[in-house]
Design an enzyme around this catalytic site. Structure first.
Site, mmCIF file in Angstrom:
data_model
loop_
_atom_site.group_PDB
_atom_site.id
_atom_site.type_symbol
_atom_site.label_atom_id
_atom_site.label_comp_id
_atom_site.label_asym_id
_atom_site.label_seq_id
_atom_site.Cartn_x
_atom_site.Cartn_y
_atom_site.Cartn_z
ATOM 1 N N ASN A 20 0.881 -1.178 0.000
ATOM 2 C CA ASN A 20 0.000 0.000 0.000
ATOM 3 C C ASN A 20 0.908 1.213 0.000
ATOM 4 O O ASN A 20 1.468 1.586 1.020
ATOM 5 C CB ASN A 20 -0.889 -0.043 1.260
ATOM 6 N N TRP A 21 1.051 1.818 -1.179
ATOM 7 C CA TRP A 21 2.007 2.931 -1.299
ATOM 8 C C TRP A 21 1.477 4.223 -0.678
ATOM 9 O O TRP A 21 2.214 5.194 -0.535
ATOM 10 C CB TRP A 21 2.341 3.171 -2.785
ATOM 11 N N LYS A 22 0.196 4.254 -0.365
ATOM 12 C CA LYS A 22 -0.435 5.462 0.181
ATOM 13 C C LYS A 22 -0.139 6.657 -0.740
ATOM 14 O O LYS A 22 -0.053 6.478 -1.952
ATOM 15 C CB LYS A 22 0.028 5.693 1.618
ATOM 16 N N HIS A 38 -9.449 1.235 4.678
ATOM 17 C CA HIS A 38 -8.184 1.448 5.393
ATOM 18 C C HIS A 38 -8.429 2.410 6.558
ATOM 19 O O HIS A 38 -9.242 3.330 6.441
ATOM 20 C CB HIS A 38 -7.120 2.018 4.446
ATOM 21 N N GLU A 54 -6.882 4.848 7.593
ATOM 22 C CA GLU A 54 -6.694 6.261 7.266
ATOM 23 C C GLU A 54 -7.928 6.825 6.559
ATOM 24 O O GLU A 54 -8.267 7.999 6.726
ATOM 25 C CB GLU A 54 -5.415 6.436 6.423
ATOM 26 N N GLU A 105 -5.321 -4.813 10.610
ATOM 27 C CA GLU A 105 -4.310 -3.782 10.808
ATOM 28 C C GLU A 105 -4.603 -3.011 12.089
ATOM 29 O O GLU A 105 -5.421 -2.074 12.078
ATOM 30 C CB GLU A 105 -4.321 -2.796 9.629
ATOM 31 N N GLY A 109 2.489 2.394 10.662
ATOM 32 C CA GLY A 109 3.453 3.481 10.481
ATOM 33 C C GLY A 109 4.130 3.930 11.757
ATOM 34 O O GLY A 109 4.777 4.973 11.801
ATOM 35 N N SER A 162 3.455 -1.992 10.325
ATOM 36 C CA SER A 162 4.903 -2.052 10.540
ATOM 37 C C SER A 162 5.490 -3.436 10.291
ATOM 38 O O SER A 162 6.399 -3.873 10.980
ATOM 39 C CB SER A 162 5.252 -1.563 11.956
ATOM 40 N N GLY A 186 2.830 -1.055 4.250
ATOM 41 C CA GLY A 186 2.900 0.366 3.935
ATOM 42 C C GLY A 186 4.342 0.783 3.695
ATOM 43 O O GLY A 186 4.902 0.588 2.617
ATOM 44 N N GLY A 187 4.964 1.343 4.716
ATOM 45 C CA GLY A 187 6.317 1.904 4.601
ATOM 46 C C GLY A 187 7.313 0.997 3.897
ATOM 47 O O GLY A 187 8.050 1.439 3.005
HETATM 48 P P1 PGA Z 1 2.836 0.348 7.600
HETATM 49 O O1 PGA Z 1 1.362 0.547 6.972
HETATM 50 O O2 PGA Z 1 3.365 -0.939 7.048
HETATM 51 O O3 PGA Z 1 3.608 1.540 7.167
HETATM 52 O O4 PGA Z 1 2.648 0.272 9.089
HETATM 53 C C1 PGA Z 1 0.504 -0.534 6.781
HETATM 54 C C2 PGA Z 1 -0.798 -0.049 6.189
HETATM 55 O O5 PGA Z 1 -1.273 1.023 6.566
HETATM 56 O O6 PGA Z 1 -1.384 -0.715 5.311
#
Ligand code: PGA
Length: 250
Positions: free
Chosen positions: A9-11, A95, A97, A167, A173, A212, A233-234
């Site tokens: 997930n590149w956001k 998600h 967010e 999640e 993050g 993470s 994500g990251g």
């Molecule tokens: P993260 O994000 O790996 O940076 O914690 C995961 C996500 O939000 O899908």
């Protein structure tokens, strides 16, 4: 036997240039990845670039969100048909967010899930509790509520062929990963809840962990019986890290 899925997930990250470099790295390394399915979810505007670069490779792609509506006066929205038009296989819905910054309710997320599925996309339904909810001992209630919104709308069969990503919001993050035991507990709870209604659907359901996940902790998370992959994500923004997680999933 559930095929593991590792989805990036590149956001809201990247540029045309950085994405080209990232995909070059992934394409070079992906040859070593045989068992797991791999996908990336770029910002909408880069999907055509990603399609061009990944067409014919083992890596799939998808959207980070989708509209519940088919077309029309919905400024800023992207439809399921548009995602399919550019070869998307997956779409993330709900998600945390989106839920927190855009006020997406469980019911709206369930409608997005249903719209994606009806169109032939594979929805990745994100669920998870906040730190406050975990500390308040209501993790299972929260996850059950998010899951039940989808089941209530369309029945448990809506989960056949779908993907869930657990999640924990406090792990996204933050560098603070759920322990493999903490994650497994919630994954088993989700599968068990689905199994109460349909054991075959529960058995086939892929439940990813997200929050993470890194090359250094992926193997022990993925070793758990109910963890079928990761939503990253990251660490999905660096080819080496993402490939390290894909290797762990194999
Ligand atoms: P993260 O994000 O790996 O940076 O914690 C995961 C996500 O939000 O899908």
């Amino acid at each position: 036997m559930r095929q593991p899925l590792v989805a990036g997930n590149w956001k809201m990250n990247g540029s045309r240039e950085s994405i080209r470099a990232l995909l070059d790295g992934l394409k070079q390394g992906i040859g070593q990845v045989e068992v797991a399915e791999v996908a990336v979810c770029p910002p909408f505007i880069y999907i055509p670039d990603v399609q061009e670069q990944l067409q014919g490779t083992a890596i799939a792609w998808g959207g980070q969100d989708v509209s519940t509506e088919a077309s029309g006066a919905y400024t800023g929205e992207i439809s399921t048909a548009m995602l399919l038009d550019f070869g998307c296989r997956y779409v993330i819905v709900g998600h945390s967010e989106r839920r927190s910054y855009h006020g997406e309710s469980d019911q709206l997320v369930a409608k997005k899930y249903a719209a994606a599925r009806a169109a032939g996309l594979i929805p990745i339904l994100c669920v998870g509790e906040t730190l406050e909810e975990r500390e308040g001992g209501v993790t299972e209630q929260v996850v059950a509520r998010q899951l039940d919104a989808v089941i209530d709308l369309e029945g448990v069969s809506a989960l056949a062929g779908g993907v869930i990503a657990y999640e924990p919001v406090w792990a996204i993050g933050t560098g603070r990963t759920a322990t493999p035991e903490q994650a497994q507990e919630v994954h088993a709870f989700i599968r068990g809840r689905v199994a109460q209604q349909d054991s075959a659907v529960a058995e086939g359901l892929r439940i990813l962990y997200g929050g993470s996940m890194k090359p250094g902790n992926a193997a022990e998370l993925l070793a758990k019986p109910d963890i079928d992959g990761g939503l990253i994500g990251g660490a999905s923004l660096q080819a080496e890290d993402f490939l390290g997680i894909c290797t762990a999933a194999n």
